[in-house]
Design a protein around this motif. Sequence first.
Motif, PDB file in Angstrom:
ATOM      1  N   GLN A 100     -11.578   7.436 -14.093  1.00 29.15           N
ATOM      2  CA  GLN A 100     -12.136   7.862 -12.782  1.00 29.15           C
ATOM      3  C   GLN A 100     -11.812   7.290 -11.574  1.00 29.15           C
ATOM      4  O   GLN A 100     -12.010   7.876 -10.586  1.00 29.15           O
ATOM      5  N   ASP A 101     -11.311   6.191 -11.497  1.00 30.77           N
ATOM      6  CA  ASP A 101     -11.179   5.336 -10.381  1.00 30.77           C
ATOM      7  C   ASP A 101     -10.018   4.052 -10.726  1.00 30.77           C
ATOM      8  O   ASP A 101      -9.401   4.096 -11.756  1.00 30.77           O
ATOM      9  N   GLY A 102      -9.440   3.557  -9.776  1.00 30.34           N
ATOM     10  CA  GLY A 102      -8.195   2.714  -9.973  1.00 30.34           C
ATOM     11  C   GLY A 102      -7.783   2.110  -8.677  1.00 30.34           C
ATOM     12  O   GLY A 102      -8.155   2.904  -7.403  1.00 30.34           O
ATOM     13  N   PHE A 103      -7.063   0.967  -8.624  1.00 28.35           N
ATOM     14  CA  PHE A 103      -6.720   0.159  -7.443  1.00 28.35           C
ATOM     15  C   PHE A 103      -5.786  -0.923  -7.868  1.00 28.35           C
ATOM     16  O   PHE A 103      -5.903  -1.499  -8.963  1.00 28.35           O
ATOM     17  N   PHE A 104      -4.820  -0.857  -7.113  1.00 30.96           N
ATOM     18  CA  PHE A 104      -3.576  -1.902  -7.235  1.00 30.96           C
ATOM     19  C   PHE A 104      -3.872  -2.883  -6.167  1.00 30.96           C
ATOM     20  O   PHE A 104      -3.521  -2.575  -4.916  1.00 30.96           O
ATOM     21  N   LEU A 105      -4.262  -4.082  -6.312  1.00 28.76           N
ATOM     22  CA  LEU A 105      -4.737  -5.101  -5.192  1.00 28.76           C
ATOM     23  C   LEU A 105      -3.739  -6.304  -5.545  1.00 28.76           C
ATOM     24  O   LEU A 105      -3.728  -7.063  -6.484  1.00 28.76           O
ATOM     25  N   ARG A 106      -2.869  -6.269  -4.562  1.00 28.26           N
ATOM     26  CA  ARG A 106      -1.736  -7.333  -4.501  1.00 28.26           C
ATOM     27  C   ARG A 106      -1.882  -8.158  -3.199  1.00 28.26           C
ATOM     28  O   ARG A 106      -2.035  -7.536  -2.036  1.00 28.26           O
ATOM     29  N   ALA A 107      -1.766  -9.657  -3.363  1.00 27.05           N
ATOM     30  CA  ALA A 107      -1.916 -10.344  -2.251  1.00 27.05           C
ATOM     31  C   ALA A 107      -0.742 -10.341  -1.273  1.00 27.05           C
ATOM     32  O   ALA A 107      -0.918 -10.478  -0.040  1.00 27.05           O
ATOM     33  N   GLU A 108       0.296 -10.176  -1.821  1.00 28.67           N
ATOM     34  CA  GLU A 108       1.635 -10.070  -1.013  1.00 28.67           C
ATOM     35  C   GLU A 108       1.577  -8.943  -0.034  1.00 28.67           C
ATOM     36  O   GLU A 108       2.380  -9.225   1.214  1.00 28.67           O
ATOM     37  N   THR A 109       1.136  -7.760  -0.107  1.00 32.16           N
ATOM     38  CA  THR A 109       1.119  -6.654   0.702  1.00 32.16           C
ATOM     39  C   THR A 109      -0.036  -6.125   1.064  1.00 32.16           C
ATOM     40  O   THR A 109      -0.298  -5.002   1.568  1.00 32.16           O
ATOM     41  N   PHE A 110      -1.180  -6.911   0.783  1.00 31.07           N
ATOM     42  CA  PHE A 110      -2.543  -6.350   1.015  1.00 31.07           C
ATOM     43  C   PHE A 110      -2.731  -6.115   2.828  1.00 31.07           C
ATOM     44  O   PHE A 110      -3.424  -5.246   3.079  1.00 31.07           O
ATOM     45  N   TYR A 111      -2.151  -6.875   3.487  1.00 28.11           N
ATOM     46  CA  TYR A 111      -1.920  -6.596   5.200  1.00 28.11           C
ATOM     47  C   TYR A 111      -1.588  -5.147   5.309  1.00 28.11           C
ATOM     48  O   TYR A 111      -2.344  -4.528   6.143  1.00 28.11           O
ATOM     49  N   ASN A 112      -0.618  -4.795   4.499  1.00 34.44           N
ATOM     50  CA  ASN A 112      -0.203  -3.249   4.668  1.00 34.44           C
ATOM     51  C   ASN A 112      -1.263  -2.347   4.367  1.00 34.44           C
ATOM     52  O   ASN A 112      -1.237  -1.239   5.020  1.00 34.44           O
ATOM     53  N   VAL A 113      -1.802  -2.517   3.297  1.00 33.07           N
ATOM     54  CA  VAL A 113      -3.032  -1.751   2.822  1.00 33.07           C
ATOM     55  C   VAL A 113      -4.016  -1.606   3.854  1.00 33.07           C
ATOM     56  O   VAL A 113      -4.240  -0.424   4.116  1.00 33.07           O
ATOM     57  N   ALA A 114      -4.437  -2.665   4.563  1.00 35.35           N
ATOM     58  CA  ALA A 114      -5.406  -2.746   5.521  1.00 35.35           C
ATOM     59  C   ALA A 114      -5.009  -1.835   6.829  1.00 35.35           C
ATOM     60  O   ALA A 114      -5.907  -1.333   7.293  1.00 35.35           O
ATOM     61  N   THR A 115      -3.734  -2.089   7.054  1.00 37.57           N
ATOM     62  CA  THR A 115      -3.229  -1.564   8.182  1.00 37.57           C
ATOM     63  C   THR A 115      -2.965  -0.028   7.868  1.00 37.57           C
ATOM     64  O   THR A 115      -3.418   0.958   9.198  1.00 37.57           O
ATOM     65  N   ASN A 116      -2.834   0.519   6.868  1.00 34.13           N
ATOM     66  CA  ASN A 116      -2.740   1.886   6.621  1.00 34.13           C
ATOM     67  C   ASN A 116      -4.013   2.714   6.754  1.00 34.13           C
ATOM     68  O   ASN A 116      -4.288   3.801   7.107  1.00 34.13           O
ATOM     69  N   LEU A 139     -10.876  -4.257   7.653  1.00 36.81           N
ATOM     70  CA  LEU A 139     -10.409  -5.524   6.893  1.00 36.81           C
ATOM     71  C   LEU A 139      -9.496  -6.376   7.930  1.00 36.81           C
ATOM     72  O   LEU A 139      -9.391  -7.805   7.501  1.00 36.81           O
ATOM     73  N   HIS A 140      -9.005  -5.944   8.987  1.00 37.08           N
ATOM     74  CA  HIS A 140      -8.111  -6.793  10.028  1.00 37.08           C
ATOM     75  C   HIS A 140      -9.061  -7.889  10.604  1.00 37.08           C
ATOM     76  O   HIS A 140      -8.679  -8.704  11.403  1.00 37.08           O
ATOM     77  N   GLU A 141     -10.549  -7.404  10.900  1.00 31.89           N
ATOM     78  CA  GLU A 141     -11.384  -8.017  11.528  1.00 31.89           C
ATOM     79  C   GLU A 141     -12.158  -8.973  10.735  1.00 31.89           C
ATOM     80  O   GLU A 141     -13.113  -9.803  11.129  1.00 31.89           O
ATOM     81  N   GLN A 142     -11.764  -9.343   9.732  1.00 28.97           N
ATOM     82  CA  GLN A 142     -12.285 -10.428   8.702  1.00 28.97           C
ATOM     83  C   GLN A 142     -11.150 -11.355   8.401  1.00 28.97           C
ATOM     84  O   GLN A 142      -9.948 -11.171   8.416  1.00 28.97           O
ATOM     85  N   SER A 143     -11.410 -12.480   7.916  1.00 29.19           N
ATOM     86  CA  SER A 143     -10.437 -13.457   7.358  1.00 29.19           C
ATOM     87  C   SER A 143      -9.711 -12.885   5.837  1.00 29.19           C
ATOM     88  O   SER A 143     -10.135 -11.670   5.261  1.00 29.19           O
ATOM     89  N   TYR A 144      -8.640 -13.256   5.802  1.00 33.89           N
ATOM     90  CA  TYR A 144      -7.912 -12.862   4.611  1.00 33.89           C
ATOM     91  C   TYR A 144      -8.717 -12.943   3.541  1.00 33.89           C
ATOM     92  O   TYR A 144      -8.770 -11.918   2.698  1.00 33.89           O
ATOM     93  N   GLY A 145      -9.368 -14.025   2.910  1.00 29.30           N
ATOM     94  CA  GLY A 145     -10.281 -14.091   1.899  1.00 29.30           C
ATOM     95  C   GLY A 145     -11.428 -13.016   1.794  1.00 29.30           C
ATOM     96  O   GLY A 145     -11.720 -12.619   1.016  1.00 29.30           O
ATOM     97  N   GLU A 146     -12.015 -13.142   3.159  1.00 30.00           N
ATOM     98  CA  GLU A 146     -13.099 -12.262   3.039  1.00 30.00           C
ATOM     99  C   GLU A 146     -12.765 -10.631   3.037  1.00 30.00           C
ATOM    100  O   GLU A 146     -13.551  -9.866   2.271  1.00 30.00           O
ATOM    101  N   SER A 147     -11.723 -10.221   3.490  1.00 29.23           N
ATOM    102  CA  SER A 147     -11.207  -8.731   3.385  1.00 29.23           C
ATOM    103  C   SER A 147     -10.993  -8.565   2.015  1.00 29.23           C
ATOM    104  O   SER A 147     -11.167  -7.465   1.468  1.00 29.23           O
ATOM    105  N   PHE A 148     -10.204  -9.722   1.340  1.00 28.17           N
ATOM    106  CA  PHE A 148      -9.854  -9.388  -0.217  1.00 28.17           C
ATOM    107  C   PHE A 148     -11.035  -9.061  -0.996  1.00 28.17           C
ATOM    108  O   PHE A 148     -10.982  -8.346  -1.703  1.00 28.17           O
ATOM    109  N   TRP A 149     -11.957 -10.145  -0.645  1.00 30.13           N
ATOM    110  CA  TRP A 149     -13.366  -9.887  -1.509  1.00 30.13           C
ATOM    111  C   TRP A 149     -14.168  -8.719  -1.176  1.00 30.13           C
ATOM    112  O   TRP A 149     -14.601  -8.024  -2.112  1.00 30.13           O
TER     113      TRP A 149
END
Length: 249
Positions: A100-116, A139-149
């Motif tokens: 019913q849900d799903g997500f592909f979370l990758r460190a390499e392109t996470f910035y691109n997801v946040a921008t989209n 997500l861009h107003e948080q640190s990388y770690g905080e936005s990922f979390w």
Amino acid sequence: MEENHYIRGLKLKRDSIASFNNYPFHLPSIKTLDELSFHPNVTYFVGENGMGKSTLLEAIAIAAGFNPEGGSFHFNFTTFNSHSPLEKHIKLIKGIERPQDGFFLRAETFYNVATNIEELDREPAPGQKIIDSFGGVSLHEQSYGESFWATFVNRFRGNGIYLLDEPEAALSPLRQLSMLAHMDELVHQNSQFIIATHSPIIMSYPNAKIIELTEEGAKESSLEETNHYSIMKQFFDNRDRLLHHLLKQ
């Protein structure tokens, strides 16, 4: 039951591959691959850099319907088309249930997801903004770690299939332990994880399946048998001796 996995495993369609001399088919983990089976709860891909962990996870994600750069099933954007053709040559073996849900979370392109997400939320639309399901803070107003979390704890809703590529790149050791706790909650909410990682902490989830990719191919390992665990244990058991030889002091 095994049939209730969202993704039970995969088969490599070897007959459709023109040459095993080209990337990514020349990688030992792909060249020797026939079939892999996954755990209904948590499966890990581990191994040294260049062994094909992320390439294999990416192919599974695309074959399952995710955007190559990450996000949920509904994300559809391209920043740079760099994914391999491997997804065209694998067949996912799916269970009876559908996530019913799903997500592909990758460190390499996470910035691109946040921008989209930012771009989509700028468009006038009725109802809830996309960022609200990620905790409500850009997500861009948080640190990388905080936005990922924030994505992990807010967006992962349960009853889903979740693919994570090297999440330790964004998470401190303490957050990695917290990640295991939240994973366990989601597993008990009928979720399945497939994770590529270098972190012995992250790969320590009880009863998970660990598939180690090596120069000889893919093999199932225990945590203690993995090269990552062995190196970390050597370091902490006898740091001075290891550094003495490494630094030639």
